[in-house]
Design a protein around this motif. Structure first.
Motif, PDB file in Angstrom:
ATOM      1  N   UNK A  74     -64.005 -76.368  20.672  1.00  0.00           N
ATOM      2  CA  UNK A  74     -64.693 -75.247  20.030  1.00  0.00           C
ATOM      3  C   UNK A  74     -64.209 -73.943  20.642  1.00  0.00           C
ATOM      4  N   UNK A  75     -64.267 -72.892  19.853  1.00  0.00           N
ATOM      5  CA  UNK A  75     -63.854 -71.569  20.317  1.00  0.00           C
ATOM      6  C   UNK A  75     -64.738 -70.517  19.650  1.00  0.00           C
ATOM      7  N   UNK A  76     -65.029 -69.463  20.387  1.00  0.00           N
ATOM      8  CA  UNK A  76     -65.769 -68.335  19.842  1.00  0.00           C
ATOM      9  C   UNK A  76     -65.293 -67.064  20.542  1.00  0.00           C
ATOM     10  N   UNK A  77     -65.574 -65.944  19.913  1.00  0.00           N
ATOM     11  CA  UNK A  77     -65.288 -64.650  20.542  1.00  0.00           C
ATOM     12  C   UNK A  77     -66.622 -63.974  20.822  1.00  0.00           C
ATOM     13  N   UNK A  78     -66.757 -63.450  22.017  1.00  0.00           N
ATOM     14  CA  UNK A  78     -67.968 -62.718  22.383  1.00  0.00           C
ATOM     15  C   UNK A  78     -67.948 -61.379  21.659  1.00  0.00           C
ATOM     16  N   UNK A  79     -69.090 -60.967  21.156  1.00  0.00           N
ATOM     17  CA  UNK A  79     -69.137 -59.809  20.274  1.00  0.00           C
ATOM     18  C   UNK A  79     -69.445 -58.482  20.959  1.00  0.00           C
ATOM     19  N   UNK A  80     -69.880 -58.506  22.193  1.00  0.00           N
ATOM     20  CA  UNK A  80     -70.198 -57.248  22.866  1.00  0.00           C
ATOM     21  C   UNK A  80     -68.912 -56.510  23.219  1.00  0.00           C
ATOM     22  N   UNK A  81     -68.977 -55.175  23.264  1.00  0.00           N
ATOM     23  CA  UNK A  81     -67.770 -54.399  23.519  1.00  0.00           C
ATOM     24  C   UNK A  81     -67.560 -54.085  24.989  1.00  0.00           C
ATOM     25  N   UNK A  82     -68.642 -53.966  25.747  1.00  0.00           N
ATOM     26  CA  UNK A  82     -68.554 -53.671  27.174  1.00  0.00           C
ATOM     27  C   UNK A  82     -68.770 -54.963  27.956  1.00  0.00           C
ATOM     28  N   UNK A  97     -70.953 -73.672  24.262  1.00  0.00           N
ATOM     29  CA  UNK A  97     -70.209 -74.915  24.464  1.00  0.00           C
ATOM     30  C   UNK A  97     -71.118 -76.136  24.500  1.00  0.00           C
ATOM     31  N   UNK A  98     -72.319 -75.996  25.050  1.00  0.00           N
ATOM     32  CA  UNK A  98     -73.274 -77.105  25.078  1.00  0.00           C
ATOM     33  C   UNK A  98     -73.680 -77.497  23.658  1.00  0.00           C
ATOM     34  N   UNK A  99     -73.999 -76.516  22.826  1.00  0.00           N
ATOM     35  CA  UNK A  99     -74.378 -76.804  21.438  1.00  0.00           C
ATOM     36  C   UNK A  99     -73.213 -77.430  20.669  1.00  0.00           C
ATOM     37  N   UNK A 100     -72.029 -76.894  20.862  1.00  0.00           N
ATOM     38  CA  UNK A 100     -70.858 -77.409  20.156  1.00  0.00           C
ATOM     39  C   UNK A 100     -70.443 -78.789  20.675  1.00  0.00           C
ATOM     40  N   UNK A 101     -70.661 -79.074  21.945  1.00  0.00           N
ATOM     41  CA  UNK A 101     -70.363 -80.389  22.517  1.00  0.00           C
ATOM     42  C   UNK A 101     -71.190 -81.446  21.788  1.00  0.00           C
ATOM     43  N   UNK A 102     -72.463 -81.163  21.629  1.00  0.00           N
ATOM     44  CA  UNK A 102     -73.364 -82.104  20.940  1.00  0.00           C
ATOM     45  C   UNK A 102     -72.855 -82.378  19.521  1.00  0.00           C
ATOM     46  N   UNK A 131     -61.794 -61.794  24.774  1.00  0.00           N
ATOM     47  CA  UNK A 131     -63.210 -62.007  24.461  1.00  0.00           C
ATOM     48  C   UNK A 131     -63.495 -63.469  24.144  1.00  0.00           C
ATOM     49  N   UNK A 132     -62.486 -64.340  24.309  1.00  0.00           N
ATOM     50  CA  UNK A 132     -62.574 -65.714  23.840  1.00  0.00           C
ATOM     51  C   UNK A 132     -63.194 -66.669  24.851  1.00  0.00           C
ATOM     52  N   UNK A 133     -64.055 -67.539  24.341  1.00  0.00           N
ATOM     53  CA  UNK A 133     -64.583 -68.673  25.081  1.00  0.00           C
ATOM     54  C   UNK A 133     -64.013 -69.912  24.411  1.00  0.00           C
ATOM     55  N   UNK A 134     -63.345 -70.752  25.191  1.00  0.00           N
ATOM     56  CA  UNK A 134     -62.743 -71.980  24.684  1.00  0.00           C
ATOM     57  C   UNK A 134     -63.389 -73.156  25.400  1.00  0.00           C
ATOM     58  N   UNK A 135     -63.959 -74.077  24.637  1.00  0.00           N
ATOM     59  CA  UNK A 135     -64.684 -75.227  25.183  1.00  0.00           C
ATOM     60  C   UNK A 135     -63.783 -76.457  25.206  1.00  0.00           C
ATOM     61  N   UNK A 136     -63.880 -77.216  26.300  1.00  0.00           N
ATOM     62  CA  UNK A 136     -63.089 -78.436  26.465  1.00  0.00           C
ATOM     63  C   UNK A 136     -63.994 -79.592  26.843  1.00  0.00           C
TER      64      UNK A 136
END
Length: 153
Positions: A74-82, A97-102, A131-136
């Protein structure tokens, strides 16, 4: 960018230096041979070798049909600018990542025999636009073959 293990609480810093080439891929984008790549080149569905504790200059991608350690699910981008601070980034990454793992594996990480890890931006990579979070999902012991999608183990 930093790697964190959700179950083992293993933290690994990713320092993005050194020369790496892209992974050989087929027309579907799947890795066709083991290669050392920049952590920013990992894409959804890629499988990797072991992750080292400490600073990482590159990561090994492996064809998912071969024995490997982890799969990017799973991958998402965080939306906050700062940059909100590392504690907030890891909180958001862990929740996602916990929600997507399930959804991906079929069990919550705490009920699975597999580990959850994630890559997330740190202040220095945030300043460069990360800004990316990548779940493994996978195993520190390795030996995973194929996808973990729907294994419910």
């Amino acid at each position: 960018m930093r790697l964190v293990g959700g179950l083992a609480a293993l933290a690994c810093g990713l320092i993005l230096v050194g020369c790496t080439t892209g992974a050989p891929r087929n027309t579907a984008g799947q890795v066709t041979a083991t290669a050392s790549i920049n952590p920013f080149q990992i894409t959804l569905g890629d499988c990797t070798g072991p992750m080292k504790e400490g600073d990482i200059e590159s990561l090994q991608v492996v064809p998912c049909g071969d024995k490997h350690n982890y799969e990017a699910y799973a991958v998402t981008k965080l939306s906050v600018t700062t940059f909100p601070g590392e504690a907030e980034v890891t909180k958001q990454a862990d929740k996602f990542c916990t929600a997507e793992f399930r959804t991906f594996v079929g069990l919550a990480p705490k009920d699975s025999k597999y580990d959850m890890f994630y890559l997330y931006p740190v202040e220095s990579s945030w300043a460069a636009g990360d800004r990316e979070v990548l779940c493994l999902a996978g195993s520190t012991k390795g030996g995973v073959t194929g996808t973990l999608k729907g294994v419910a183990k």
